[in-house]
Design a protein around this motif. Structure first.
Motif, PDB file in Angstrom:
ATOM      1  N   TYR A 107     -29.062  -9.633  35.139  1.00 54.38           N
ATOM      2  CA  TYR A 107     -28.844  -8.655  36.208  1.00 54.38           C
ATOM      3  C   TYR A 107     -29.396  -7.286  35.812  1.00 54.38           C
ATOM      4  CZ  TYR A 107     -26.153 -12.075  38.692  1.00 54.38           C
ATOM      5  OH  TYR A 107     -25.806 -13.210  39.389  1.00 54.38           O
ATOM      6  N   ASN A 110     -27.196  -5.018  34.102  1.00 52.56           N
ATOM      7  CA  ASN A 110     -26.867  -5.357  32.720  1.00 52.56           C
ATOM      8  C   ASN A 110     -28.044  -5.186  31.780  1.00 52.56           C
ATOM      9  OD1 ASN A 110     -24.133  -5.934  32.520  1.00 52.56           O
ATOM     10  ND2 ASN A 110     -24.378  -7.954  33.407  1.00 52.56           N
ATOM     11  N   ASN A 173     -19.514  -7.375  41.078  1.00 53.65           N
ATOM     12  CA  ASN A 173     -19.873  -7.190  39.670  1.00 53.65           C
ATOM     13  C   ASN A 173     -21.351  -7.464  39.389  1.00 53.65           C
ATOM     14  OD1 ASN A 173     -19.786  -9.948  39.936  1.00 53.65           O
ATOM     15  ND2 ASN A 173     -18.582 -10.328  38.074  1.00 53.65           N
ATOM     16  N   ARG A 174     -22.134  -7.717  40.442  1.00 50.05           N
ATOM     17  CA  ARG A 174     -23.562  -7.991  40.222  1.00 50.05           C
ATOM     18  C   ARG A 174     -24.420  -6.735  40.273  1.00 50.05           C
ATOM     19  NH1 ARG A 174     -24.558 -13.396  43.844  1.00 50.05           N
ATOM     20  NH2 ARG A 174     -23.051 -14.699  42.750  1.00 50.05           N
TER      21      ARG A 174
HETATM   22  C1  NAG Z   1     -18.831 -11.769  38.091  1.00 52.57           C
HETATM   23  O1  NAG Z   1     -17.542 -12.312  38.065  1.00 52.57           O
HETATM   24  C2  NAG Z   1     -17.503 -13.718  38.227  1.00 52.57           C
HETATM   25  C3  NAG Z   1     -16.061 -14.136  38.371  1.00 52.57           C
HETATM   26  O2  NAG Z   1     -15.232 -13.403  37.549  1.00 52.57           O
HETATM   27  C4  NAG Z   1     -18.223 -14.364  37.045  1.00 52.57           C
HETATM   28  O3  NAG Z   1     -18.192 -15.759  37.166  1.00 52.57           O
HETATM   29  C5  NAG Z   1     -19.650 -13.873  37.000  1.00 52.57           C
HETATM   30  O4  NAG Z   1     -20.318 -14.374  35.872  1.00 52.57           O
HETATM   31  C6  NAG Z   1     -19.708 -12.361  36.985  1.00 52.57           C
HETATM   32  N1  NAG Z   1     -21.083 -11.934  37.151  1.00 52.57           N
HETATM   33  C7  NAG Z   1     -21.669 -11.029  36.354  1.00 52.57           C
HETATM   34  C8  NAG Z   1     -23.064 -10.682  36.688  1.00 52.57           C
HETATM   35  O5  NAG Z   1     -21.112 -10.511  35.434  1.00 52.57           O
END
Ligand code: NAG
Ligand code: NAG
Ligand code: NAG
Ligand code: NAG
Length: 371
Positions: A107, A110, A173-174
């Motif tokens: 991402y 990140n 969270n992306r």
């Molecule tokens: C966002 O959160 C989900 C569920 O908690 C997780 O599976 C996923 O890997 C996370 N994505 C990132 C990009 O961190």
């Protein structure tokens, strides 16, 4: 959820005409607004400097592009929330023993700018865009780098901008937060000589509301399509800043216009098509942008600029409905249609100058060879 009462409070100042008009003045052009989507993805690999160069040469009115925000807070010109293998390739780690490497699939939120800058995102032609020119080794640019190229190619500052915040309102969270997007993008906007010619657009209407709150002089454009307009199970869409379409009277088109107006957007930017079938001459075709949507938005004082219009049959219909701009992967072809209809089009920028500026800036924008 938004109650009827708070809705009235939201809508009232706009009806009285206090803010609305002034921001829009900035991005009104004497030319019909042909927008080069991601720099004109049909002709050149998307969102890289060469795409924007060719959009200028082809006589686009507006450069349309996406922004992502990196882990270290840099604003970059990129559409996707991650680095996809179909568009970019790794060249090597940014530093020795970098545990994030390989970067493909990661991402943007990140990765740091230094990590992103190792990637070659100019070499791969997209399967659905077989006419794309590729530019091997060209990397993702920062928004500052794009402005700096534009200053060279467009010394009179004529070009207009339509810049998107690529926030994922559903999978939060992306991407970085709406607040991070708005503050870092705004900071670059206001320090740019183009500060008076930028429209701020998003599917995540929270960023449009936040930008207006921070700086009401920046015109905003509310993007919407089938996926962000209506959720399954009648849930409130996370994309529309809490506004529900069913709070407004009228058909769906009128409701969408009213919803965009309720967040004080200056422009409504709907998808052109709702069906998989994309041509109006076929029976299964369902438009997303409708005449009632366009008329509804115009009645409320907004402009309407649909996307991504890659069929002239649709462009013709939209011009008949008096839309104010068309966002397309083929700005050269839409410009030709607009001209045939005796509407004014932006001049083409001098090819020699633009390509000289491109070469100069590409030297800086070619992927740094890793150690
Ligand atoms: C966002 O959160 C989900 C569920 O908690 C997780 O599976 C996923 O890997 C996370 N994505 C990132 C990009 O961190
Ligand atoms: C990188 O990893 C190798 C092998 O684990 C190690 O020998 C080397 O010292 C590391 N280099 C740095 C700069 O950390
Ligand atoms: C959907 O939800 C809204 C408000 O939450 C409600 O007014 C409406 O009746 C619901 N529609 C359906 C079809 O359930
Ligand atoms: C936007 C963001 O920061 N996404 C993820 C980055 O990676 C960490 C851990 O690897 C996640 O917790 C974040 O959600």
């Amino acid at each position: 959820m938004i109650s009827g009462f708070s809705l009235i409070l939201l809508v009232l100042p706009v009806v009285l005409g206090t803010p609305g008009q002034y921001p829009l003045q900035r991005v009104l052009s004497k030319y019909f607004d042909v927008q080069a989507h991601r720099g004109g993805r049909g002709n050149t690999v998307e969102n890289i400097l060469p795409a924007f160069a060719w959009a200028l040469i082809d006589g686009a009115t507006t450069l349309e592009l996406d922004n992502a925000v990196t882990k270290d807070g840099e604003v970059v010109v990129w559409h996707d929330e991650n680095v996809v293998a179909t568009k970019c390739q790794d060249t090597g780690p940014a530093f020795t023993n970098d545990t994030d490497f390989p970067y493909i699939g990661k991402y943007i939120a990140n990765l740091t700018l230094a990590q992103l800058q190792t990637l070659d995102c100019g070499s791969k032609r997209q399967i659905n865009f077989p006419l794309q020119s590729t530019y091997s080794g060209v990397r993702i640019s920062t928004l500052k780098e794009l402005f700096s190229f534009a200053e060279c190619a467009d010394p009179d500052y004529r070009i207009l901008w339509n810049i998107e915040s690529k926030v994922n309102a559903e999978h939060t969270n992306r991407t970085r937060s709406p607040r991070d997007f708005v503050s870092s993008q705004h900071d670059i906007f206001v320090h740019s000589p183009y500060r008076h010619s930028i429209t701020y657009q998003s599917f995540d209407w929270r960023t449009l509301v936040a930008m207006k709150a921070l700086d009401r002089s920046i015109p905003t454009s509310a993007l919407i399509d089938l996926e962000t307009a209506v959720m399954p199970d009648n849930k409130t869409s996370p994309w529309l800043a809490g506004v529900r379409l069913d709070n407004f009277p009228g058909d769906i088109g009128t409701q969408i216009a009213s919803a965009a107006h309720a967040i004080n957007a200056d422009i409504l930017s709907p998808a052109d098509v709702a069906s998989v079938v994309a041509d109006p001459t076929l029976p299964e075709y369902i438009p997303f942008t409708t005449r009632s949507m366009v008329d509804g938005a115009h009645r409320l004082g907004m402009l309407v600029k649909p996307w991504t219009v890659n069929r002239l049959s649709i462009a013709e219909q939209l011009l008949d409905w008096n839309v104010d701009g068309i966002i397309t992967d083929y700005p050269n072809m839409v410009r030709r249609l607009v001209q045939q209809r005796n509407r004014p089009v932006a001049p083409k920028y001098p090819k020699k100058r633009v390509l000289e500026c491109l070469n100069r800036h590409l030297k800086k924008a070619t992927s740094t060879s890793p150690q």
